[in-house]
Structure formats: structure tokens, C-alpha cells
Write an enzyme that holds these catalytic residues in place. Structure first.
Site, short mmCIF file in Angstrom:
data_model
loop_
_atom_site.label_atom_id
_atom_site.label_comp_id
_atom_site.label_asym_id
_atom_site.label_seq_id
_atom_site.Cartn_x
_atom_site.Cartn_y
_atom_site.Cartn_z
N PHE A 109 8.67 -5.59 -11.52
CA PHE A 109 9.82 -5.35 -10.47
C PHE A 109 10.28 -6.58 -9.85
CE2 PHE A 109 12.15 -3.09 -7.31
CZ PHE A 109 12.56 -1.84 -7.71
N PHE B 186 3.41 -1.48 -6.82
CA PHE B 186 2.58 -0.24 -6.51
C PHE B 186 1.40 0.08 -7.57
CE2 PHE B 186 1.59 4.53 -6.28
CZ PHE B 186 1.55 4.58 -4.89
N GLU B 187 1.68 -0.47 -8.78
CA GLU B 187 0.81 -0.34 -9.79
C GLU B 187 -0.37 -1.31 -9.80
OE1 GLU B 187 4.11 0.14 -10.37
OE2 GLU B 187 3.80 2.27 -10.30
N ALA C 141 6.81 -8.83 -5.54
CA ALA C 141 7.86 -9.08 -4.42
C ALA C 141 8.28 -7.59 -3.98
CB ALA C 141 8.95 -9.66 -5.09
N VAL C 142 8.10 -7.19 -2.79
CA VAL C 142 8.72 -5.90 -2.19
C VAL C 142 9.67 -6.30 -1.29
CG1 VAL C 142 8.06 -3.74 -1.27
CG2 VAL C 142 6.43 -5.05 -2.38
N ILE C 143 11.08 -5.65 -1.71
CA ILE C 143 12.26 -6.38 -0.76
C ILE C 143 12.62 -4.97 -0.26
CG2 ILE C 143 14.49 -7.34 -1.12
CD1 ILE C 143 13.15 -9.02 -3.51
N THR D 56 16.34 2.08 2.20
CA THR D 56 15.41 3.35 2.46
C THR D 56 13.94 2.83 3.24
OG1 THR D 56 14.43 3.39 0.53
CG2 THR D 56 16.50 4.51 0.53
N HIS E 238 11.56 3.37 1.43
CA HIS E 238 10.46 3.10 0.55
C HIS E 238 9.65 1.91 0.48
CE1 HIS E 238 9.79 4.59 -3.60
NE2 HIS E 238 10.14 3.49 -4.04
N ARG F 133 11.01 -17.91 -0.81
CA ARG F 133 9.48 -18.04 -0.85
C ARG F 133 8.93 -18.06 -2.38
NH1 ARG F 133 11.07 -16.15 3.59
NH2 ARG F 133 10.13 -16.22 5.48
#
Ligand code: INI
Length: 156
Positions: A23, A58-59, A81-83, A87, A89, A128
Site C-alpha cells: 500500500f 495493517f498486515e 507508509a500510512v497517509i 477519514t 481510517h 521522508r
């Protein structure tokens, strides 16, 4: 005189598992390149590095747990990377992956490194991932190298 213990930044002979989330692959591919570059520059060998892709961040914890439990590795390096989107989420995913990675390290005793970007925007993530703010993958690998040696030196 006190005995001071430091982990050395030498990856020779050390085994690493790099977990990387697909992701936001545009970013995570750069984190992976940074991590590989760091290990190679610290005398690590490609044959001692396994790379495992997960669908999303998440996995990562469930696979990290399996890899750490195998006891095959001196460190497990987690890259994702969580962007933030529109929401909440983002908050849930960032929180779970953070707790999950910490849990794996404490539960298994194998250094499990948090190379997860949590960013407000894609631009911040790009900064980053090998531009203005360096490369978080490179930094995560450096922590993995240091921790691999430190865990060996602090064995009782
Ligand atoms: N996964 C990420 O790694 N980063 C994100 O920013 C993200 N967002 O925002 O949705 C994301 N979602 C997917 C998630 O990690 C799982 O793969 C999916 O929910 C299936 O369990």
C-alpha cells in the site's frame, strides 16, 4: 569506571527480514531501497536479507510475528507508509500497526523495527522517503543493525 554497552553499526553476518507494505508502494519502494542501501553500506550481505511484501501496513504485525518467532533473524525491519486521507481510517491503521510492531518485539525478544511513516500528506511522505528529510527506511535499517548487535552484547 562504568561499563558502557553500545551496539556496533556492523551488519556483517547478520540476518535481516525486511517487511514492506505494498500500500502506497510509490513510497514504500523508496523506503525499501533506503533500507537495502544502509545494510549494504554497513557490510551486510544480500544473501542474508529476506524481503517480504504485505498488502498493507495493517498486515505487517502478523507476518512480523511469524518471522520473529522463526528465530532466523537478528532483526525484523518493518516498512510502511500510512497517509491521512479524508477519514479516520488513518488513525485506526496507524495505531494498530504501531502497537502490533511493538508487541512483536516485546513478545519474541527479536528487535522489530518501526520504519512506518505516518504522514498528513503524500508530500510529507515523499520528504521522508529519500528527499528533504532523508529516508526513513535507511534510518530504520540502521536501528536494526545497531539493535542486532546490542541484543547479542546484552545476552545474559
Ligand atoms: N495501508 C497502508 O499501509 N497505508 C495507508 O495509508 C492505508 N490507508 O490509508 O488506507 C492502508 N490501508 C490498507 C490496510 O493496511 C490493510 O491492508 C487493509 O485494510 C486490509 O486489511
Amino acid at each position: 569506571m562504568a561499563n558502557v554497552v553500545h551496539g556496533q553499526l556492523n551488519a556483517k553476518g547478520k540476518k535481516f527480514c525486511i517487511l514492506v507494505s505494498r500500500f502506497n508502494e510509490f513510497i514504500t519502494q523508496r523506503l525499501l531501497e533506503g533500507a537495502m542501501d544502509c545494510i549494504q553500506r554497513h557490510d551486510g550481505e544480500d544473501k542474508n536479507i529476506d524481503i517480504v511484501w504485505t498488502p498493507g501496513s495493517f498486515e505487517i504485525p502478523i507476518v512480523a510475528m511469524r518471522m520473529a518467532q522463526s528465530k532466523k533473524y537478528d532483526a525484523v525491519i518493518c516498512l510502511a507508509a500510512v497517509i491521512r486521507g479524508g477519514t479516520v481510517h488513518f488513525e485506526y491503521i496507524a495505531s494498530e500497526v504501531t502497537k502490533g510492531i511493538a508487541h512483536v518485539g516485546l513478545q519474541t525478544g527479536v528487535p522489530t523495527i518501526y520504519g512506518v511513516l505516518t504522514c498528513e500528506s503524500l508530500e510529507e511522505a515523499i520528504e521522508r522517503a529519500g528527499t528533504k528529510q532523508g529516508n526513513k527506511g535507511w534510518q530504520a535499517a540502521l536501528s536494526g543493525i545497531e539493535m542486532a548487535d546490542l541484543m547479542e552484547k546484552t545476552k545474559i
